[in-house]
Scaffold this active site. Sequence first.
Site, short mmCIF file in Angstrom:
data_model
loop_
_atom_site.label_atom_id
_atom_site.label_comp_id
_atom_site.label_asym_id
_atom_site.label_seq_id
_atom_site.Cartn_x
_atom_site.Cartn_y
_atom_site.Cartn_z
N TYR A 126 0.85 -1.20 0.00
CA TYR A 126 0.00 0.00 0.00
C TYR A 126 0.88 1.25 0.00
CZ TYR A 126 -4.21 2.73 1.14
OH TYR A 126 -5.27 3.61 1.12
N SER A 161 3.09 3.96 -2.86
CA SER A 161 2.68 4.96 -3.85
C SER A 161 1.76 4.35 -4.91
CB SER A 161 3.92 5.56 -4.51
OG SER A 161 3.55 6.43 -5.57
N GLN A 162 2.24 3.31 -5.62
CA GLN A 162 1.41 2.70 -6.65
C GLN A 162 0.26 1.90 -6.04
OE1 GLN A 162 1.31 2.98 -9.90
NE2 GLN A 162 3.21 4.08 -10.30
N SER A 212 1.29 0.84 6.62
CA SER A 212 0.40 0.56 5.49
C SER A 212 -0.91 -0.05 5.96
CB SER A 212 1.08 -0.39 4.49
OG SER A 212 2.17 0.24 3.85
N GLN A 250 9.31 -8.46 -3.18
CA GLN A 250 8.34 -9.30 -3.87
C GLN A 250 8.67 -10.80 -3.86
OE1 GLN A 250 7.56 -7.77 -7.80
NE2 GLN A 250 6.84 -5.78 -7.03
N HIS A 306 5.81 -3.73 -12.68
CA HIS A 306 7.17 -3.69 -13.23
C HIS A 306 7.63 -5.13 -13.38
CE1 HIS A 306 11.21 -2.57 -14.14
NE2 HIS A 306 11.72 -2.81 -12.94
N GLY A 335 2.58 6.93 -8.44
CA GLY A 335 1.25 6.65 -7.93
C GLY A 335 0.42 7.89 -7.68
N ASP A 383 12.92 0.20 -19.01
CA ASP A 383 12.71 0.97 -17.79
C ASP A 383 14.02 1.16 -17.04
OD1 ASP A 383 10.54 2.04 -15.83
OD2 ASP A 383 11.80 0.77 -14.58
N SER A 428 15.27 30.57 -26.45
CA SER A 428 15.80 31.61 -27.34
C SER A 428 16.57 31.00 -28.50
CB SER A 428 16.73 32.54 -26.55
OG SER A 428 17.90 31.84 -26.18
#
Length: 647
Positions: A331, A333-334, A359, A392, A413, A439, A496, A557
Amino acid sequence: MPAHKSAEAERCGRLVMQMFERGLSARSLITTESLRNAATLVTATAGSTNAVLHLLAIAREAGCEFLIDEFDSIARTTPVITDLKPGGRFMATDLFAAGGTRLVARELMRAGKISDSASCSGQSLFDEIGQAEEKPGQEVVRAVDHPFKPRGGFGILYGKLAPEGCVIKLAGHGRLDHEGPARVFDSEEDAFAAVQAGRIVAGDVVVIRYEGPRGGPGMREMLAVTAALVGQGLSDSVALVTDGRFSGATYGFMIGHVSPEAADGGPLALVRDGDRPRRARSPLSRFPVLLIPIPSNSQDYFRRFNIMKIWTEADHQRNALAETTVAVIGYGSQGKAHAHNLRDSGHEVIIGARPGGPSWTNAEQAGFGVFEPVEAAAQAGLVAMLAPDMAQPGLYRQIADQLKPNSALLFAHGFNIHFGSIRPRDDIDVIMIAPKGPGALVRRQYEEGRGVPCLRAVEQDASGQAHARALSYAHGIGGTRGGVIDTSFQEETETDLFGEQVVLCGGTAELVVRGFETLVDAGYQPEVAYFECLHELKLIVDLLHEGGMARMYEFISDTAAYGDLTRGPRIIDESTRERMREVLAEIQSGEFARDWILENQAGLPHHSALMKKRTGHPIEQVGRSLRARMSWLQPKSETKTKTEKAA
């Protein structure tokens, strides 16, 4: 004409008049379920691939949610239960004598392969099927548990030649792959003449293009060519690929309806005589699809014809996650953004988190059901693995046994799948939806009625619904508003990492720091160096983000543009590109992944030392002092607090 034909024609006419009298239209009978029933019957009889064209067109007119991938899913789970030509022994008249399509539908009904629905007769479909009369001793139709072939009559393929899909006929032959040189023809007549003249030999891949809806209006059938191949004794040793269509009587290894067609800029137009297709597994059907190498100079071609498919809200016609509980593991950002967006889109969402952690508390306060990851996975039909990359693998080991067969495991990802840190079970879908933004932006854009573009990938399709599930997930977080582009776990991961290391983070940070140091070493004030090398970077990045190089040159410029064009290539030159290639090679070989995994296992000693050095650099000290005076950079709550303290 047989006598029964006249009787059937009269009965059909009466039914039409009865429908008219009852105010019953054909459109009122066409539903997503009725279309699935039709597709199931076609695949069970190894019928014509033209059904794909017709049923999709009917679905579009009727406004039903029915996509091409449904055919593949149905064909995988529906066996061939009729022994009809061209691959079998019997004709359609034999099927009629055996009991007709009612008999076929009855066997499908008994096996739970079709659903009940309304019919034009006023009776339900199942009532009609119940009137089937089976001829004793007939050999044309079998029960579903004793089929003629275990897999339906056609499959849907994707690949370099067919980025938007194509159809392979599986009935009438036993081959599931073919490899050989291409023999290319721009019309059916030219291909037919070549076959007749003996110029096609065993092993060839006959490519017939410019015969699709635009290139060959009317889309005539390829029966003449396929019949000629049979006549030459080549039906079991030659493959045919076309953007046109072929007859239900076609026999052999045939791929048709290649999309986009050659006349519409499809890759089929790039194929040349002698190109050798190579075998690859289709991400949807798991059957090999013929991939012919695209010439190295083809980038202009792809840009000119714009063949990249971008999936939008209009393409999401069926919620493949209906009645599916989504467990978001992580839980941060994403995870937070995905969970809130999915819930607001009507999905049932639960959170997997560590008990007692922040979280868990934050998710509970937001109104989510929160469980330990193992329990959350056991309840879910889709598990979104949105914890940090290095956490993970351990989490997957905890939940692996709890994942339901044919459920889905989703990533944002591809690192752990591509580099093998996670090896999922074979009986689950492995998919990816990668928003191209943090996120907070994913959530903010969703709340404003917009969406962040996403990448979609399917690594494993156990259910036959992986692509549809991924698109529904992207739709749920707002991705179809911004557009969804198909990729692979490999491409997403390697590009990425390359972007982060070479351009976005590593390259930019080093360029900023080295520029700052150069000016300060030359005697300029650090504050001025900060403004020139870091602060104004946002202006340029915003312009690039809004409209690419052209917009940047529109607003800077002429002096800046001239300096860019003449001095920039001296800073980032061919030697820089060579080092970029070296970094890319380290990513592709897995060297970077191994370094990063080992660094984590060792407790991040090198990472911590480098981070301490970077954040302690003089540019950070100067920047911190200058930014404190820029009220527009401070969050409103923080600005208010500082103002109150000053008062």
